[in-house]
Design an enzyme around this catalytic site. Structure first.
Site, PDB file in Angstrom:
ATOM      1  N   TYR A   1     -24.261  73.824 -53.285  1.00 41.82           N
ATOM      2  CA  TYR A   1     -22.970  73.250 -52.871  1.00 41.82           C
ATOM      3  C   TYR A   1     -21.835  73.846 -53.711  1.00 41.82           C
ATOM      4  CZ  TYR A   1     -19.742  69.468 -51.480  1.00 41.82           C
ATOM      5  OH  TYR A   1     -18.689  68.746 -50.977  1.00 41.82           O
TER       6      TYR A   1
ATOM      7  N   LYS B   1     -18.482  76.031 -52.583  1.00 44.94           N
ATOM      8  CA  LYS B   1     -17.119  75.521 -52.810  1.00 44.94           C
ATOM      9  C   LYS B   1     -16.331  76.424 -53.762  1.00 44.94           C
ATOM     10  CE  LYS B   1     -17.459  71.917 -50.080  1.00 44.94           C
ATOM     11  NZ  LYS B   1     -16.690  71.806 -48.839  1.00 44.94           N
TER      12      LYS B   1
HETATM   13  N1  LIG Z   1     -17.321  62.779 -49.244  1.00 44.67           N
HETATM   14  C1  LIG Z   1     -17.089  63.327 -50.423  1.00 44.67           C
HETATM   15  O1  LIG Z   1     -17.271  62.697 -51.483  1.00 44.67           O
HETATM   16  C2  LIG Z   1     -16.574  64.731 -50.539  1.00 44.67           C
HETATM   17  C3  LIG Z   1     -16.076  65.130 -51.776  1.00 44.67           C
HETATM   18  C4  LIG Z   1     -15.578  66.413 -51.898  1.00 44.67           C
HETATM   19  C5  LIG Z   1     -15.581  67.260 -50.814  1.00 44.67           C
HETATM   20  N2  LIG Z   1     -16.079  66.841 -49.613  1.00 44.67           N
HETATM   21  C6  LIG Z   1     -16.044  67.775 -48.490  1.00 44.67           C
HETATM   22  O2  LIG Z   1     -15.286  67.229 -47.458  1.00 44.67           O
HETATM   23  C7  LIG Z   1     -15.767  67.697 -46.203  1.00 44.67           C
HETATM   24  C8  LIG Z   1     -16.047  66.498 -45.303  1.00 44.67           C
HETATM   25  O3  LIG Z   1     -16.973  65.657 -45.945  1.00 44.67           O
HETATM   26  P1  LIG Z   1     -17.289  64.179 -45.411  1.00 44.67           P
HETATM   27  O4  LIG Z   1     -17.737  63.402 -46.585  1.00 44.67           O
HETATM   28  O5  LIG Z   1     -16.181  63.696 -44.574  1.00 44.67           O
HETATM   29  O6  LIG Z   1     -18.591  64.524 -44.507  1.00 44.67           O
HETATM   30  P2  LIG Z   1     -19.173  63.800 -43.209  1.00 44.67           P
HETATM   31  O7  LIG Z   1     -18.801  62.364 -43.205  1.00 44.67           O
HETATM   32  O8  LIG Z   1     -20.608  64.170 -43.174  1.00 44.67           O
HETATM   33  O9  LIG Z   1     -18.391  64.530 -42.017  1.00 44.67           O
HETATM   34  C9  LIG Z   1     -18.635  65.884 -41.751  1.00 44.67           C
HETATM   35  C10 LIG Z   1     -17.921  66.279 -40.488  1.00 44.67           C
HETATM   36  O10 LIG Z   1     -18.195  67.658 -40.213  1.00 44.67           O
HETATM   37  C11 LIG Z   1     -18.779  67.759 -38.915  1.00 44.67           C
HETATM   38  N3  LIG Z   1     -19.689  68.912 -38.906  1.00 44.67           N
HETATM   39  C12 LIG Z   1     -20.806  69.094 -39.638  1.00 44.67           C
HETATM   40  N4  LIG Z   1     -21.353  70.271 -39.334  1.00 44.67           N
HETATM   41  C13 LIG Z   1     -20.574  70.848 -38.391  1.00 44.67           C
HETATM   42  C14 LIG Z   1     -20.621  72.074 -37.649  1.00 44.67           C
HETATM   43  N5  LIG Z   1     -21.595  72.974 -37.849  1.00 44.67           N
HETATM   44  N6  LIG Z   1     -19.644  72.318 -36.738  1.00 44.67           N
HETATM   45  C15 LIG Z   1     -18.654  71.421 -36.524  1.00 44.67           C
HETATM   46  N7  LIG Z   1     -18.544  70.265 -37.193  1.00 44.67           N
HETATM   47  C16 LIG Z   1     -19.506  69.988 -38.109  1.00 44.67           C
HETATM   48  C17 LIG Z   1     -19.481  66.418 -38.706  1.00 44.67           C
HETATM   49  O11 LIG Z   1     -19.731  66.104 -37.352  1.00 44.67           O
HETATM   50  P3  LIG Z   1     -21.153  66.535 -36.644  1.00 44.67           P
HETATM   51  O12 LIG Z   1     -22.234  66.168 -37.591  1.00 44.67           O
HETATM   52  O13 LIG Z   1     -21.160  65.756 -35.366  1.00 44.67           O
HETATM   53  O14 LIG Z   1     -21.047  67.991 -36.405  1.00 44.67           O
HETATM   54  C18 LIG Z   1     -18.396  65.508 -39.276  1.00 44.67           C
HETATM   55  O15 LIG Z   1     -17.319  65.381 -38.361  1.00 44.67           O
HETATM   56  C19 LIG Z   1     -16.995  68.560 -46.514  1.00 44.67           C
HETATM   57  O16 LIG Z   1     -16.615  69.917 -46.572  1.00 44.67           O
HETATM   58  C20 LIG Z   1     -17.403  68.085 -47.889  1.00 44.67           C
HETATM   59  O17 LIG Z   1     -18.074  69.087 -48.603  1.00 44.67           O
HETATM   60  C21 LIG Z   1     -16.571  65.594 -49.443  1.00 44.67           C
END
Ligand SMILES: NC(=O)c1ccc[n+]([C@@H]2O[C@H](COP(=O)([O-])OP(=O)(O)OC[C@H]3O[C@@H](n4cnc5c(N)ncnc54)[C@H](OP(=O)(O)O)[C@@H]3O)[C@@H](O)[C@H]2O)c1
Length: 251
Positions: free
Chosen positions: A156, A160
């Protein structure tokens, strides 16, 4: 003498593309952009998730549409973009995590995470930037893990940190076209992606020990940053990271 005026945070008349906008951070980003007046197009693989997100946005009186697609599939992405008017804003929140010890990482896990988080993010930015003939704002939802290391997070972190590097290089290349490229770097935010991490007492203690503010992140914590970086309020901001880390990386 006239007082300087704060540049507008409004996005009326602008079109925003939000991959990963069906839930979690991406849905919050889509809501923030639409609430500021943008027309928002969300994309994710799951048809139901896309439909529900668009229904929630439009029920709130916002301008939104959606597309079920894998944004890591370049042919599908190109087909989709060929049917769309150019975007003024890209906010890429499509991301994947497969955490585990680096000593045990399989090539399959590495490739799956890199395919979306790094390769996908790269070509999304490239393809959308090609249409930004009048300038634009590109935001990658990166992570605090693009600035530090983390337990079980070698793959990861690799992706990033890569997003951080390419963002700076793209900002240099596209600056003359008035395309701004930045990352947003959240700490642990409560979403479906982090459910398992928060449920693990050892990991939860690690998180609580490192966030300096007295709570973990919520999706609303990301919304102001998205609005700032999308709008004219940040017209001179490019090639940088906006950390929303509750002080994690302060030391
Ligand atoms: N949550 C945290 O604590 C956190 C912290 C730092 C950074 N981030 C980053 O923020 C971003 C979003 O995280 P989140 O926590 O909101 O994750 P999440 O709740 O799992 O949401 C991920 C989103 O991406 C979509 N997705 C996944 N694979 C995809 C693909 N191949 N094509 C198109 N859409 C896709 C998912 O929908 P489908 O599964 O239906 O495709 C969903 O809409 C990520 O890049 C993550 O690394 C998150």
């Amino acid at each position: 003498m006239a007082l300087p005026q704060t540049p507008s945070f409004r996005l009326d008349g602008r079109r925003a593309f939000v991959p990963g906008g069906s839930r979690g951070i991406g849905l919050a980003c889509a809501a923030a952009l639409a609430q500021a007046g943008a027309h928002v197009v969300v994309a994710a693989r799951g048809d139901d998730g896309v439909r529900t997100a668009v229904a929630e946005l439009t029920a709130a009186g916002l301008s939104a549409e959606g597309m079920a697609m894998d944004v890591g599939d370049l042919a599908a992405l190109d087909d989709f973009l060929a049917d769309q008017a150019p975007f003024d804003i890209l906010c890429n929140s499509a991301g994947l995590a497969r955490h585990g010890p680096a000593i045990e990482t399989t090539p399959e896990d590495f490739d799956a995470v890199a395919r979306l988080n790094l390769r996908g993010a790269y070509f999304l930015a490239q393809r959308v930037a090609r249409g930004m003939t009048g300038g634009g704002s590109i935001m990658q939802i990166s992570s605090q893990m693009g600035h530090v290391g983390g337990v079980d997070r070698a793959v990861y972190c690799a992706t990033k940190w890569g997003v951080e590097g390419m963002t700076r290089a793209m900002a240099i290349e596209w600056g003359p076209r008035n395309i701004r490229v930045n990352t947003i770097c959240p700490t642990f935010i409560r979403t479906p992606l982090t459910e398992a991490t928060f449920a693990d007492p050892e990991r939860r203690a690690w998180i609580d020990a490192n966030i300096k503010l007295p709570r973990v992140g919520e999706v609303e914590d990301v919304m102001g940053a998205v609005l700032f970086l999308a709008s004219d309020a940040s017209a001179m901001v490019t090639g940088t990271s906006l950390l929303i880390d509750g002080g994690w990386t302060a030391g």
